[in-house]
Scaffold this active site. Sequence first.
Site, short mmCIF file in Angstrom:
data_model
loop_
_atom_site.label_atom_id
_atom_site.label_comp_id
_atom_site.label_asym_id
_atom_site.label_seq_id
_atom_site.Cartn_x
_atom_site.Cartn_y
_atom_site.Cartn_z
N ASN A 9 0.88 -1.17 0.00
CA ASN A 9 0.00 0.00 0.00
C ASN A 9 0.92 1.22 0.00
OD1 ASN A 9 -1.83 2.02 0.44
ND2 ASN A 9 -2.44 1.34 2.50
N HIS A 95 -9.64 1.19 4.65
CA HIS A 95 -8.37 1.38 5.35
C HIS A 95 -8.58 2.33 6.54
CE1 HIS A 95 -4.27 2.58 6.28
NE2 HIS A 95 -3.91 1.44 5.72
N GLU A 97 -6.98 4.74 7.58
CA GLU A 97 -6.78 6.16 7.27
C GLU A 97 -8.02 6.74 6.58
OE1 GLU A 97 -3.00 5.58 5.34
OE2 GLU A 97 -2.20 4.93 7.26
N GLY A 173 2.18 2.07 10.74
CA GLY A 173 3.12 3.18 10.62
C GLY A 173 3.83 3.52 11.92
#
Length: 250
Positions: A9, A95, A97, A173
């Site tokens: 991704n 996702h 985000e 992340g």
Amino acid sequence: MSRTMVAGNWKMNTTPTEGKALAEGVIAAAGTPSTKVVFGVPAIQLMQVKAVTAASPGYFVAAQNMHHEDKGAYTGELSASMLADAGIDYVILGHSERREYFNEDDSLINTKVLKALAAGIKPIYCCGEKLNVREAGNHEMVVSKQIEEALFSLSRDQIKEVVIAYEPVWAIGTGVTASPQQAQDMHAHIRRMIDNQFGSEIAANVTILYGGSVKPANAEEIFGMPDVDGGLVGGASLSVENFVPIIKAR
Ligand code: PGA
């Protein structure tokens, strides 16, 4: 039928020039992969990376999002039929985000999943709990609700086309990965849910990816768990040096 997959991704990273070099570099270094490999690329690169992968079996392209309406006055958006006509294989949906910054919820994501399937595009459906939910011990409950709302309205034929990615939000992340056992426990739980709703044959074949700080150093151990079929990889998918060892770990 193999369940395995390693999906990158790229998020909002790489210019078209950089993206072309990255996809070409991965294919050159990894050769014919023993697992499906998916490049999840920025919208502007979809057709270009599709062309790069066209002559390389085992490589596929994913969009990172898609609008839920067929067409119309939605400036800036892409529809399922646009992706299908461009030959795009997969679309990442839900996702964390997108949920966090664009207010997507499972009812909307369910609509997107159904639209993608109707256009012949395979959804990579993302779910996963936030840190406070994990700390309160409610992670199975929250992920169960996500899966129920987004996927349980599908038919048996439809669910066969869906890839599920379990991505604990606290691991995305951050450099912190779920332990292999934490990943295995949730993957086994998700597979049991699919079994209960759609039957054991479908559950045995559904691909369930782990996502969240997958790196060359931890990929083999995580992918070694029985219900972890591969990974959805963010940061480490942005370089040939990191992504190729992850592909080879699967
Ligand atoms: P990460 O991202 O590998 O950089 O943690 C994973 C993802 O968001 O899919």
